[in-house]
Design a protein around this motif. Structure first.
Motif, PDB file in Angstrom:
ATOM      1  N   MET A 161       0.847  -1.181   0.000  1.00  0.00           N
ATOM      2  CA  MET A 161       0.000   0.000   0.000  1.00  0.00           C
ATOM      3  C   MET A 161       0.890   1.241   0.000  1.00  0.00           C
ATOM      4  O   MET A 161       1.892   1.304   0.700  1.00  0.00           O
ATOM      5  N   GLU A 162       0.517   2.222  -0.784  1.00  0.00           N
ATOM      6  CA  GLU A 162       1.283   3.461  -0.882  1.00  0.00           C
ATOM      7  C   GLU A 162       1.159   4.278   0.395  1.00  0.00           C
ATOM      8  O   GLU A 162       0.123   4.261   1.054  1.00  0.00           O
ATOM      9  N   LYS A 163       2.229   4.990   0.714  1.00  0.00           N
ATOM     10  CA  LYS A 163       2.261   5.863   1.883  1.00  0.00           C
ATOM     11  C   LYS A 163       2.115   7.310   1.445  1.00  0.00           C
ATOM     12  O   LYS A 163       2.723   7.725   0.464  1.00  0.00           O
ATOM     13  N   ALA A 164       1.343   8.074   2.169  1.00  0.00           N
ATOM     14  CA  ALA A 164       1.200   9.499   1.884  1.00  0.00           C
ATOM     15  C   ALA A 164       2.487  10.224   2.266  1.00  0.00           C
ATOM     16  O   ALA A 164       3.189   9.825   3.199  1.00  0.00           O
ATOM     17  N   ILE A 165       2.795  11.279   1.546  1.00  0.00           N
ATOM     18  CA  ILE A 165       3.961  12.104   1.866  1.00  0.00           C
ATOM     19  C   ILE A 165       3.520  13.130   2.899  1.00  0.00           C
ATOM     20  O   ILE A 165       2.577  13.887   2.679  1.00  0.00           O
ATOM     21  N   HIS A 166       4.178  13.134   4.039  1.00  0.00           N
ATOM     22  CA  HIS A 166       3.852  14.086   5.103  1.00  0.00           C
ATOM     23  C   HIS A 166       4.469  15.434   4.785  1.00  0.00           C
ATOM     24  O   HIS A 166       5.667  15.533   4.509  1.00  0.00           O
ATOM     25  N   GLY A 167       3.657  16.487   4.816  1.00  0.00           N
ATOM     26  CA  GLY A 167       4.135  17.827   4.524  1.00  0.00           C
ATOM     27  C   GLY A 167       5.282  18.266   5.415  1.00  0.00           C
ATOM     28  O   GLY A 167       6.186  18.971   4.972  1.00  0.00           O
ATOM     29  N   LYS A 168       5.279  17.825   6.678  1.00  0.00           N
ATOM     30  CA  LYS A 168       6.352  18.238   7.589  1.00  0.00           C
ATOM     31  C   LYS A 168       7.696  17.645   7.192  1.00  0.00           C
ATOM     32  O   LYS A 168       8.740  18.115   7.648  1.00  0.00           O
ATOM     33  N   ASN A 169       7.708  16.635   6.334  1.00  0.00           N
ATOM     34  CA  ASN A 169       8.961  16.013   5.901  1.00  0.00           C
ATOM     35  C   ASN A 169       9.444  16.529   4.543  1.00  0.00           C
ATOM     36  O   ASN A 169      10.424  16.028   4.013  1.00  0.00           O
ATOM     37  N   VAL A 170       8.743  17.505   3.972  1.00  0.00           N
ATOM     38  CA  VAL A 170       9.185  18.156   2.741  1.00  0.00           C
ATOM     39  C   VAL A 170       9.710  19.525   3.162  1.00  0.00           C
ATOM     40  O   VAL A 170       8.942  20.403   3.546  1.00  0.00           O
ATOM     41  N   LYS A 171      11.029  19.671   3.132  1.00  0.00           N
ATOM     42  CA  LYS A 171      11.653  20.887   3.663  1.00  0.00           C
ATOM     43  C   LYS A 171      12.450  21.599   2.585  1.00  0.00           C
ATOM     44  O   LYS A 171      12.883  20.997   1.613  1.00  0.00           O
ATOM     45  N   LEU A 172      12.639  22.886   2.802  1.00  0.00           N
ATOM     46  CA  LEU A 172      13.335  23.728   1.839  1.00  0.00           C
ATOM     47  C   LEU A 172      14.774  23.998   2.269  1.00  0.00           C
ATOM     48  O   LEU A 172      15.045  24.230   3.446  1.00  0.00           O
ATOM     49  N   MET A 173      15.667  23.966   1.276  1.00  0.00           N
ATOM     50  CA  MET A 173      17.057  24.360   1.488  1.00  0.00           C
ATOM     51  C   MET A 173      17.389  25.437   0.454  1.00  0.00           C
ATOM     52  O   MET A 173      16.836  25.436  -0.644  1.00  0.00           O
ATOM     53  N   PHE A 174      18.308  26.342   0.822  1.00  0.00           N
ATOM     54  CA  PHE A 174      18.640  27.474  -0.035  1.00  0.00           C
ATOM     55  C   PHE A 174      20.142  27.736  -0.052  1.00  0.00           C
ATOM     56  O   PHE A 174      20.857  27.389   0.891  1.00  0.00           O
TER      57      PHE A 174
END
Length: 180
Positions: free
Chosen positions: A1-14
């Motif tokens: 079963m596919e897992k949802a991507i948690h928004g808190k684990n998508v982070k920005l780097m600059f």
């Protein structure tokens, strides 16, 4: 079963584009949210048989909101806005590591310029910034290596059970380190 991507684990780097060869990218601290927008300017032309849509080019941006901090990344973003500097951006999917690679994750990459930098300070909440980065084209899918320091910062609320596994205090990339 596919897992949802948690928004808190998508982070920005600059990183400033002009510093690509000299400095590493840094993680944006205390990010509250970001949205990767892609939009096509669609125009319609009226005909006797009904409207006909014609598509234009795609424009992309990243809307982001974060708390004001005294970190190198925050200071760099403010500097980039005030000086019209081009910056690099990565969207790192920290819950999607690359198989067999240490500290390498699925990611998206692009460059652009901040279009605004409103610095809000309300009486009952933390000072924050809500800004938009206009991108040069679309973000490109790929894989990004994350150094140990930024990997630890991204997982700041996870600690190992072993007492001696405590991470080192992060060192600033914008201030000189004093040697003992």
């Amino acid at each position: 079963m596919e897992k949802a991507i948690h928004g808190k684990n998508v982070k920005l780097m600059f990183r400033l584009l002009k510093e690509r060869g000299q400095k590493k990218a840094g993680l944006l601290a205390l990010e509250m949210s970001h949205i990767y927008n892609r939009e096509t300017n669609v125009e319609t032309q009226a005909t006797k048989d009904g409207s006909v849509a014609t598509g234009g080019s795609i424009e992309a941006n990243v809307e982001m909101e974060f708390l004001k901090t005294n970190t190198d990344v925050f200071n760099m973003l403010e500097y980039a806005y005030e000086n019209g500097e081009e910056i690099e951006i990565w969207r790192i999917f920290f819950d999607n590591p690359v198989a067999g690679e240490k500290r390498k994750y699925k990611a998206q990459y692009g460059t652009g310029i901040l279009s605004n930098f409103p610095d809000a300070a309300e009486a009952e909440s933390n000072a924050s910034v809500s800004t938009v980065m206009k991108l040069n084209g679309l973000l490109v899918n790929g894989e990004a290596s994350v150094d140990a320091e930024n990997d630890e910062l991204a997982k700041a609320f996870f600690f190992d059970t072993v007492a001696d596994a405590k991470p080192e205090e992060p060192k600033s990339i914008y201030t000189p380190q004093v040697k003992a």
